[in-house]
Design an enzyme around this catalytic site. Structure first.
Site, PDB file in Angstrom:
ATOM      1  N   ASP A  68       0.857  -1.190   0.000  1.00 21.00           N
ATOM      2  CA  ASP A  68       0.000   0.000   0.000  1.00 21.00           C
ATOM      3  C   ASP A  68       0.893   1.241   0.000  1.00 21.00           C
ATOM      4  OD1 ASP A  68      -3.145   0.766   1.366  1.00 21.00           O
ATOM      5  OD2 ASP A  68      -1.587   2.256   1.014  1.00 21.00           O
TER       6      ASP A  68
ATOM      7  N   ASP B  94      -3.859   2.286  -5.163  1.00 22.50           N
ATOM      8  CA  ASP B  94      -2.487   2.239  -4.632  1.00 22.50           C
ATOM      9  C   ASP B  94      -2.211   1.001  -3.800  1.00 22.50           C
ATOM     10  OD1 ASP B  94      -3.803   2.760  -2.201  1.00 22.50           O
ATOM     11  OD2 ASP B  94      -2.137   3.996  -1.493  1.00 22.50           O
ATOM     12  N   GLU B  95      -2.930  -0.066  -4.084  1.00 20.54           N
ATOM     13  CA  GLU B  95      -2.886  -1.195  -3.161  1.00 20.54           C
ATOM     14  C   GLU B  95      -3.050  -2.512  -3.917  1.00 20.54           C
ATOM     15  OE1 GLU B  95      -5.952  -2.194   0.441  1.00 20.54           O
ATOM     16  OE2 GLU B  95      -6.342  -0.516  -0.869  1.00 20.54           O
TER      17      GLU B  95
HETATM   18  P1  TTP Z   1      -5.121   5.124   0.994  1.00 22.30           P
HETATM   19  O1  TTP Z   1      -4.114   4.066   0.695  1.00 22.30           O
HETATM   20  O2  TTP Z   1      -6.222   4.789   1.912  1.00 22.30           O
HETATM   21  O3  TTP Z   1      -4.398   6.390   1.630  1.00 22.30           O
HETATM   22  P2  TTP Z   1      -2.997   7.028   1.296  1.00 22.30           P
HETATM   23  O4  TTP Z   1      -2.229   6.210   0.319  1.00 22.30           O
HETATM   24  O5  TTP Z   1      -3.190   8.452   0.912  1.00 22.30           O
HETATM   25  O6  TTP Z   1      -2.274   7.027   2.696  1.00 22.30           O
HETATM   26  P3  TTP Z   1      -1.718   5.787   3.515  1.00 22.30           P
HETATM   27  O7  TTP Z   1      -1.991   4.546   2.724  1.00 22.30           O
HETATM   28  O8  TTP Z   1      -0.248   6.052   3.675  1.00 22.30           O
HETATM   29  O9  TTP Z   1      -2.446   5.823   4.815  1.00 22.30           O
HETATM   30  O10 TTP Z   1      -5.754   5.648  -0.347  1.00 22.30           O
HETATM   31  C1  TTP Z   1      -5.025   5.750  -1.558  1.00 22.30           C
HETATM   32  C2  TTP Z   1      -5.425   6.994  -2.295  1.00 22.30           C
HETATM   33  O11 TTP Z   1      -6.816   6.951  -2.586  1.00 22.30           O
HETATM   34  C3  TTP Z   1      -5.194   8.270  -1.544  1.00 22.30           C
HETATM   35  O12 TTP Z   1      -3.885   8.782  -1.717  1.00 22.30           O
HETATM   36  C4  TTP Z   1      -6.253   9.180  -2.097  1.00 22.30           C
HETATM   37  C5  TTP Z   1      -7.371   8.262  -2.498  1.00 22.30           C
HETATM   38  N1  TTP Z   1      -8.447   8.319  -1.486  1.00 22.30           N
HETATM   39  C6  TTP Z   1      -9.477   9.226  -1.681  1.00 22.30           C
HETATM   40  O13 TTP Z   1      -9.508   9.938  -2.683  1.00 22.30           O
HETATM   41  N2  TTP Z   1     -10.448   9.316  -0.731  1.00 22.30           N
HETATM   42  C7  TTP Z   1     -10.443   8.547   0.409  1.00 22.30           C
HETATM   43  O14 TTP Z   1     -11.347   8.664   1.263  1.00 22.30           O
HETATM   44  C8  TTP Z   1      -9.377   7.611   0.593  1.00 22.30           C
HETATM   45  C9  TTP Z   1      -9.318   6.761   1.829  1.00 22.30           C
HETATM   46  C10 TTP Z   1      -8.389   7.549  -0.375  1.00 22.30           C
HETATM   47 MG    MG Z   2      -2.054   4.148   0.587  1.00 23.12          MG
END
Ligand code: TTP
Ligand code: MG
Length: 408
Positions: free
Chosen positions: A13, A111-112
Site C-alpha cells: 500500500d 495504490d494497493e
Molecule cells: P489510501 O491508501 O487509503 O491512503 P494514502 O495512500 O493516501 O495514505 P496511507 O496509505 O499512507 O495511509 O488511499 C489511496 C489513495 O486513494 C489516496 O492517496 C487518495 C485516495 N483516497 C481518496 O480519494 N479518498 C479517500 O477517502 C481515501 C481513503 C483515499
Molecule cells: Mg495508501
C-alpha cells in the site's frame, strides 16, 4: 523456516499516495503539509480531502474529512486539486513493478495490491529480503514509498502493511499471527465498518483478544453475518486466494452538491447520474449486483443509508435508478437540505455465462483499465446530461398537476 508458511501473501500500500505523487512532481512541496482534495475556498469550500501528506496528518487532517475542516486544522497547508490521470499512470508503473515479483497479483485499489509470492519465494534469500526488494524496486522505479505487509493470509497481510506506515515493512510469520492480532483493536480487523464498530463498543469488546473470548453463536446473535466472519478474522483464519472476486464487495459513487439541495428534481437527476455511473462500472467489470444502497448526508452532516435487495442481480441503470429513487422517496423526500448523495451496489456476482473473472478484469490494466474507466466517466458526463433532459421531459407532463413546492 519457509515450510512453516503455508502461503506467503504480500500486501503493498503506497504511502499518502496522491500527496506523495504531488510532492514527487513538485519538489517545492516536499516536507510540506500537502492536502489533496476539493478547493478549500478560504475555509468555505465543500467536498472532502482525498488524502494528506504525513506532514499534514500531524495537524489531524485525513482522507474523507470535509475540506473546510482540513483548512481550519491546517490553514498553512498546501491545498492541491487531484490529478486522477497522473495518479493512474503512477499506479500502472507500480503494479508493473509488483508483477515482476509474482504473476499472482490482485489490485485492490489505485495504490494497493496483494501478491501471492509462495511460488517465487525460492528466488529470494529470505522473506524479509523479498519485502525489502519490493519496497526498494518500487522506490527506484517510481520515486514513491510503499508500505509492505507479509503474512500467511490476506487479512493479516493487509493489517501488517498498515502497521508501521509510512515506509513500513511488517512480517507476521504463522506462529506469530495470533499474538499480533490479539494486541490490536478489534476495529482493525477486515470488514469492521461503522455499524460493527458500534456493536463491538456496546459489547465492551476493544481488542481482538477480547473478541476471541466470545463464542461463535454469541457473536452471531449480536453481529449477524459479521459474527462468524470476525470469529475467523480474530483467529487469522482467512483462506481467500489472491484474486478472489469476493473481495470486490461493492461499487459506489457519491456526489457532494455545490449547494445544499432541497429540490427533489435535482436530487433525482443526480441519482440518475450516479446510477448510471455505478451501472456502467458494473458492466465494465462484467458484474451484476443484488443490493442497492442509497446514502444521504444532510446539511447538518447527519448521514443515513437505506438499502434494498432485489430478487435478481442487475447491472442496468434503470433498475439501480428505480430502486434508489424508491429508497429516496421512502425516506420521505424530507424537506431537509441534502449535502451529499450516493448510490452503491453490493452482493456482486459475475455475469452468468461470462468467463471473465476479476483477475481477467484486473489484467486488463494492461489495457489501461483505469483510463478506460476515466473515458467512461467522461461519457457519463454527457449521457447524464441527456438523461437529465430525459428526466425533465418525463416530469414535464406531471406539471399539469399542481407541483407540490415542498416534497412530502
Ligand atoms: P489510501 O491508501 O487509503 O491512503 P494514502 O495512500 O493516501 O495514505 P496511507 O496509505 O499512507 O495511509 O488511499 C489511496 C489513495 O486513494 C489516496 O492517496 C487518495 C485516495 N483516497 C481518496 O480519494 N479518498 C479517500 O477517502 C481515501 C481513503 C483515499
Ligand atoms: Mg495508501
Amino acid at each position: 523456516m519457509r515450510n512453516e508458511w503455508p502461503r506467503v501473501i504480500v500486501h503493498v500500500d503506497m504511502d499518502a499516495f496522491f500527496a506523495a505523487v504531488e510532492q514527487l512532481r513538485n519538489p517545492g512541496l516536499r516536507g510540506k503539509p500537502v492536502i489533496v482534495g476539493a478547493d478549500p475556498k478560504g475555509g468555505k469550500g465543500r467536498g472532502v480531502v482525498s488524502t494528506a501528506s504525513y506532514e499534514a496528518r500531524k495537524f489531524g487532517v485525513h482522507s474523507a474529512m470535509p475540506i473546510s475542516q482540513a483548512y481550519r486544522r491546517c490553514p498553512q497547508g498546501v491545498f492541491v486539486p487531484p490529478s486522477g490521470k497522473i495518479y493512474q499512470e503512477y499506479a500502472q508503473q507500480i503494479f508493473a513493478v509488483l508483477e515482476q515479483f509474482s504473476p499472482q497479483i490482485q489490485i485492490i485499489s489505485i495504490d494497493e495490491a496483494f501478491l501471492d509470492v509462495t511460488a517465487s519465494l525460492h528466488l529470494f534469500p529470505s522473506i524479509e529480503e523479498l519485502g525489502r526488494q519490493i519496497k526498494s524496486r518500487v522506490y527506484r522505479e517510481t520515486g514513491l514509498r510503499a508500505s509492505v505487509g507479509i503474512a500467511p493470509s490476506k487479512s493479516v497481510a493487509k493489517i501488517a502493511s498498515d502497521f508501521q506506515k509510512p515506509d513500513g515493512l511488517t512480517i507476521v510469520p504463522p506462529e506469530q499471527v495470533q499474538d499480533f492480532l490479539d494486541a490490536l483493536p478489534a476495529t482493525r480487523l477486515w470488514g469492521v465498518g461503522k455499524k460493527t464498530f458500534v456493536t463491538l463498543a456496546k459489547l465492551g469488546i476493544r481488542t481482538v483478544r477480547q473478541l476471541r473470548e466470545y463464542p461463535l453463536d454469541y457473536l452471531e446473535s449480536q453481529l449477524g453475518k459479521m459474527g462468524p466472519h470476525l470469529h475467523r478474522m480474530a483467529r487469522g483464519i482467512d483462506e481467500r486466494d489472491v484474486h478472489d472476486r469476493d473481495d470486490v464487495k461493492s461499487i459506489s459513487h457519491e456526489r457532494t452538491f455545490s449547494q445544499d439541495q432541497t429540490d427533489p428534481e435535482q436530487v433525482l437527476s443526480t441519482l440518475l447520474w450516479l446510477s448510471e455511473k455505478v451501472a456502467a462500472r458494473l458492466r465494465k467489470h462484467n458484474f451484476r449486483g443484488k443490493t442497492i444502497q442509497l446514502k444521504l448526508r444532510f446539511a447538518d452532516f447527519s448521514t443515513f443509508t437505506r438499502s434494498k435487495t432485489l430478487p435478481h442481480h442487475t447491472n442496468l441503470t434503470e433498475d439501480i435508478f428505480s430502486v434508489s429513487k424508491h429508497l429516496y422517496e421512502q425516506f420521505g423526500r424530507k424537506t431537509k437540505a441534502i449535502r451529499l448523495i450516493g448510490v452503491g451496489v453490493s452482493q456482486l456476482a459475475g455475469e452468468a455465462g461470462m468467463q471473465t473473472s476479476i483477475w481477467d478484469v484486473q489484467n486488463q490494466r494492461k489495457l489501461q483499465l483505469e483510463k478506460v474507466l476515466d473515458e467512461l466517466q467522461e461519457r457519463f458526463g454527457k449521457s447524464a446530461l441527456t438523461h437529465a433532459r430525459a428526466l425533465e421531459a418525463q416530469n414535464r407532463p406531471k406539471q399539469k398537476k399542481p407541483q407540490p413546492k415542498k416534497p412530502q
